[in-house]
Scaffold this motif. Structure first.
Motif, PDB file in Angstrom:
ATOM      1  N   THR A  17       0.841  -1.192   0.000  1.00 20.89           N
ATOM      2  CA  THR A  17       0.000   0.000   0.000  1.00 20.89           C
ATOM      3  C   THR A  17       0.878   1.244   0.000  1.00 20.89           C
ATOM      4  N   TYR A  18       0.247   2.387  -0.142  1.00 24.42           N
ATOM      5  CA  TYR A  18       0.970   3.646   0.010  1.00 24.42           C
ATOM      6  C   TYR A  18       1.033   3.989   1.493  1.00 24.42           C
ATOM      7  N   LEU A  19       2.113   4.621   1.913  1.00 28.98           N
ATOM      8  CA  LEU A  19       2.257   5.038   3.307  1.00 28.98           C
ATOM      9  C   LEU A  19       1.316   6.202   3.574  1.00 28.98           C
ATOM     10  N   PRO A  20       0.368   6.047   4.509  1.00 33.68           N
ATOM     11  CA  PRO A  20      -0.541   7.153   4.831  1.00 33.68           C
ATOM     12  C   PRO A  20       0.229   8.342   5.413  1.00 33.68           C
ATOM     13  N   TRP A  21      -0.282   9.518   5.143  1.00 34.56           N
ATOM     14  CA  TRP A  21       0.348  10.730   5.644  1.00 34.56           C
ATOM     15  C   TRP A  21       0.417  10.683   7.167  1.00 34.56           C
ATOM     16  N   GLY A  22       1.570  11.054   7.711  1.00 38.31           N
ATOM     17  CA  GLY A  22       1.752  11.100   9.156  1.00 38.31           C
ATOM     18  C   GLY A  22       2.197   9.779   9.777  1.00 38.31           C
ATOM     19  N   GLN A  23       2.189   8.704   9.012  1.00 37.32           N
ATOM     20  CA  GLN A  23       2.636   7.408   9.531  1.00 37.32           C
ATOM     21  C   GLN A  23       4.140   7.253   9.325  1.00 37.32           C
ATOM     22  N   LYS A  24       4.772   6.532  10.214  1.00 37.16           N
ATOM     23  CA  LYS A  24       6.201   6.266  10.107  1.00 37.16           C
ATOM     24  C   LYS A  24       6.416   4.888   9.508  1.00 37.16           C
ATOM     25  N   ILE A  25       7.544   4.756   8.846  1.00 34.31           N
ATOM     26  CA  ILE A  25       7.905   3.476   8.240  1.00 34.31           C
ATOM     27  C   ILE A  25       9.036   2.855   9.054  1.00 34.31           C
ATOM     28  N   ILE A  26       8.975   1.559   9.237  1.00 32.35           N
ATOM     29  CA  ILE A  26      10.009   0.830   9.968  1.00 32.35           C
ATOM     30  C   ILE A  26      10.887   0.117   8.943  1.00 32.35           C
TER      31      ILE A  26
END
Length: 137
Positions: A17-26
């Motif tokens: 999916t696309y990374l939602p705005w404001g979410q962090k990626i690990i």
């Protein structure tokens, strides 16, 4: 690595999916281990996909092994494939696509985890909840 990715996808561990705005990626990384048999010969090579940054010491296991040794209790090891990836996550967790397995044409996407990965701080809780529900039932 192919076997691990196949297991992860078979267990519906993630979705692209696309990374939602404001979410962090690990970030994730591959960890490799050589398993030996009782004669000290190479039995198999294992690959594990782990979340970076969560290094945990296994103090509980060390304590149990220590107590068992002091009391001359037998110790048995059980190697269960893909244990943590069976635990459902309650939180939204996003990880990068693993090195060597980036989906062509979807390089900008990330994986949203449905189930826990090894070393993810939520993994033990997710696994415990699954086991607890099973034994309670």
């Amino acid at each position: 690595m192919d076997a691990k990715i196949e297991s992860i996808e078979k267990n519906d561990t993630w979705e692209l999916t696309y990374l939602p705005w404001g979410q962090k990626i690990i970030d994730v990384q591959w960890v490799f281990k050589t398993k030996l048999n009782e004669k000290g010969e190479i039995d198999k090579h294992k690959a594990r996909l782990v979340a970076k940054g969560y290094k945990q010491e296994l103090d509980t296991i060390r304590l149990v092994v220590s107590i068992a040794t002091q009391n001359s209790w037998p110790i048995f090891q059980l190697d269960v494939k893909s244990t943590f990836p069976h635990g459902d996550l309650q939180e939204q967790v996003y990880i990068e696509q693993p090195s060597g397995y980036v989906k062509q044409g979807n390089e900008e996407k990330v994986y949203r985890l449905n189930k826990a990965l090894h070393i993810l701080k939520q993994a033990p809780r997710a696994w415990y909840s699954l086991v607890d529900a099973y034994f309670t039932k």
